[in-house]
Every structure is written in structure tokens, then in C-alpha cells.
Write an enzyme that holds these catalytic residues in place. Structure first.
Site, PDB file in Angstrom:
ATOM      1  N   LYS A  67     -23.776   7.483 -27.321  1.00  0.00           N
ATOM      2  CA  LYS A  67     -23.029   8.650 -27.817  1.00  0.00           C
ATOM      3  C   LYS A  67     -23.909   9.843 -28.204  1.00  0.00           C
ATOM      4  O   LYS A  67     -23.444  10.977 -28.197  1.00  0.00           O
ATOM      5  CB  LYS A  67     -22.162   8.249 -29.020  1.00  0.00           C
ATOM      6  CG  LYS A  67     -20.949   7.431 -28.637  1.00  0.00           C
ATOM      7  CD  LYS A  67     -20.047   7.200 -29.826  1.00  0.00           C
ATOM      8  CE  LYS A  67     -18.932   6.238 -29.462  1.00  0.00           C
ATOM      9  NZ  LYS A  67     -17.960   6.067 -30.536  1.00  0.00           N
ATOM     10  N   ASP A 103     -13.228  10.949 -31.071  1.00  0.00           N
ATOM     11  CA  ASP A 103     -13.150   9.975 -32.172  1.00  0.00           C
ATOM     12  C   ASP A 103     -12.634  10.660 -33.435  1.00  0.00           C
ATOM     13  O   ASP A 103     -11.876  10.064 -34.212  1.00  0.00           O
ATOM     14  CB  ASP A 103     -14.535   9.393 -32.482  1.00  0.00           C
ATOM     15  CG  ASP A 103     -14.989   8.380 -31.446  1.00  0.00           C
ATOM     16  OD1 ASP A 103     -14.115   7.761 -30.804  1.00  0.00           O
ATOM     17  OD2 ASP A 103     -16.208   8.209 -31.282  1.00  0.00           O
TER      18      ASP A 103
END
Ligand code: ATR
Length: 271
Positions: A67, A103
């Protein structure tokens, strides 16, 4: 197949991922000619994978451990993903790769299933890793007061500095909880309590082993959310239920980030 758009989730390991099933189902429902697959890419293979990505994929999700390291392969990064410091979704538009963080909105959407407004609400975020950064960002943006509790104080200090919140050591949870007369929302972002292949210890592991006692000592009952989705009922959530708290399971945030990723790729709000 010609005209078939390709998507993937880039991560390692990916044995447990639900993303292909979720997105392929949505592509089918909307009659979109696209396929989504799991791409297991080890850290040492990421550079090579991203070299071929532009020509082969219309978009992707990015998960552990890429990420942050994915950022250097992208042409643009959304302001939100930049502030969080992590990307979990990529859009390839005419060869230009843009990174997003879904997210954060996924976490907020999950919270909002039980708590309509976060403005002025007292929240405790447990953990200070990449997932915590997305959660803290979204809570602060929604107007909440946030305290980060983490095993290592130094990591908590960094996230508190970056997003403007309080921080302390996780070991002080019960003491702080009592002293401040509880809070409105607790979110676990650590991996404590997550399923582990061939092991049983996770079933009894909680990042807040004294939650039950802490909650019983004050009048207010917090909403408790876990971002772990396997198992759905973690030890933390089982304890929270025992204490009489409302809970939010990890699949809600997972679904929220997936929906938002799908919208970035297709423009469709309905998953
Ligand atoms: P992610 O990107 O998924 O958030 P991460 O960056 O590795 O993963 O962060 C993991 C988080 O879980 C950290 O906050 C970590 O605490 P430290 O900063 O002290 O390492 C926390 N964590 C992991 N194992 C833990 C444990 N056994 N007890 C408490 N916290 C733990």
C-alpha cells in the site's frame, strides 16, 4: 477475449482474499465485460509487475504489503491518499495511473451504518499502522475527536502529529477510559485477533483484553468496530457484545472500500 477489461488485487499473500468474488459478481450484475483476479506479487516482484501493468490492467486494488511502496509507480495520487500516505486502489485512464485510498471512505461508511454523525464524538483508534492512518483521517474529516492508542508509543506519536489527535500507550487503555468517562466509538485497526492458518491462539486474542471491565466501570456504552473480517466475530467483538455494546463487523469496511473502488473504475454507485 478482446474488449475484456482486466482488474486485479495486488498483494502477498492473497490466500484469503474475497475481492475477486465480490468484483466479478458486480461486473456480471452490471453486464460489464471485465474480469478481476488475484495477483500474488511479492515485494521483490513489484517493479516488474508494475512495468507490465499499464498495458494490461484497467485498474487494481492494492493490499498488504504494497500500500505504501506502490506510490512510486503511479503518475498521480489523490489528495486523500497523499494525506493518508497509502494507496489501495488504482485507476488506469488512457495509460495514466492514479492512486486512491478507498479504505478511508469504507471505514466511514461502516461507522455510519450505526452512528449517523461523528461530529464532536469521542473515538479511540487502536493501532497506528497503515490501516489506522486511513481510519483516523476519515474520523477527523468527519469532525470526531480521536485518541490513538498503540503498543509502541512512538508510532502513535507520529500518527497523532500527522492528523492532529491525542495519543497514548495501549497499555493505559483501562486507566484512560475510566478517567475520561468512556467514549462513543472504539475501532481496532491492529491484526490482533485475526485468523491464522493452523493456529488457535487468535480466537482468544484481543487488542483490548480488559474491555469488558473498562466498559462496565462507566455509564456510557461505546460502539465497537473491528476492521478484521476473518473471523467476523473477533474476540474483541465478542467481548463488546458481552459488555452490552453495539458492534460493527469488519466485513462492512471491506465492502465499503470495494464499492468505492468499483465506482472509481466504472462510475457506478451501485455495487
Ligand atoms: P496495517 O498496515 O495493516 O495497519 P501495520 O502497519 O503492520 O499494518 O500495523 C500494525 C499495527 O498493529 C501497529 O499499530 C502495531 O503496533 P506497533 O506499532 O506497536 O507495532 C499493531 N500490532 C501488531 N501486533 C500487535 C500486538 N500483538 N499487540 C498490540 N498491537 C499490535
Amino acid at each position: 477475449m478482446k474488449g475484456m477489461k482486466r482488474y486485479c488485487v495486488i498483494g502477498f499473500p492473497l490466500g484469503h482474499t474475497l475481492s475477486p468474488r465480490l468484483h466479478n459478481g458486480a461486473f456480471r450484475r452490471h453486464k460489464i465485460a471485465a474480469r478481476y483476479k488475484a495477483a500474488e506479487v511479492k515485494p521483490a516482484q513489484l517493479a516488474k509487475f508494475m512495468k507490465n501493468f499499464r498495458a494490461n490492467f484497467a485498474g487494481a486494488n492494492v493490499t498488504i504489503p504494497h500500500k505504501i511502496s506502490i506510490l512510486k509507480y503511479l503518475d498521480r495520487v489523490s489528495p486523500e491518499a497523499r494525506a493518508i500516505g497509502a494507496v489501495n486502489a488504482i485507476v488506469n485512464k488512457n495509460g495514466l495511473l492514479t492512486g486512491y485510498n478507498t479504505d478511508a471512505s469504507g471505514a466511514l461508511e461502516a461507522v455510519k451504518t450505526k452512528l449517523k454523525s461523528l461530529r464532536g464524538k469521542k473515538c479511540i483508534v487502536v493501532g497506528a499502522g497503515g490501516a489506522a492512518r486511513a481510519v483516523v483521517y476519515s474520523l477527523k474529516k468527519a469532525g470526531a475527536h480521536v485518541a490513538v492508542l498503540n503498543r509502541s508509543l512512538e508510532h502513535a506519536r507520529i500518527i497523532a502529529r500527522d492528523f492532529g489527535c491525542l495519543f497514548d500507550s495501549l497499555a493505559k487503555f483501562e486507566e484512560l477510559y475510566g478517567a475520561t468517562d468512556g467514549c462513543d466509538l472504539i475501532i481496532n485497526t491492529t491484526s490482533v485477533g485475526m485468523w491464522e492458518k493452523g493456529k488457535d491462539a487468535y480466537k482468544k486474542a484481543s487488542p483490548l483484553p480488559n474491555l469488558l471491565r473498562a466498559v462496565k466501570a462507566v455509564s456510557k456504552k461505546p460502539l465497537v468496530m473491528d476492521i478484521i473480517y476473518r473471523p467476523r466475530m473477533t474476540k474483541l467483538l465478542r467481548d463488546a457484545k458481552k459488555a452490552g455494546c453495539t458492534i460493527i463487523t469488519g466485513d462492512k469496511m471491506f465492502l465499503g472500500q470495494a464499492k468505492k473502488s468499483f465506482e472509481l473504475w466504472t462510475g457506478l454507485k451501485k455495487f
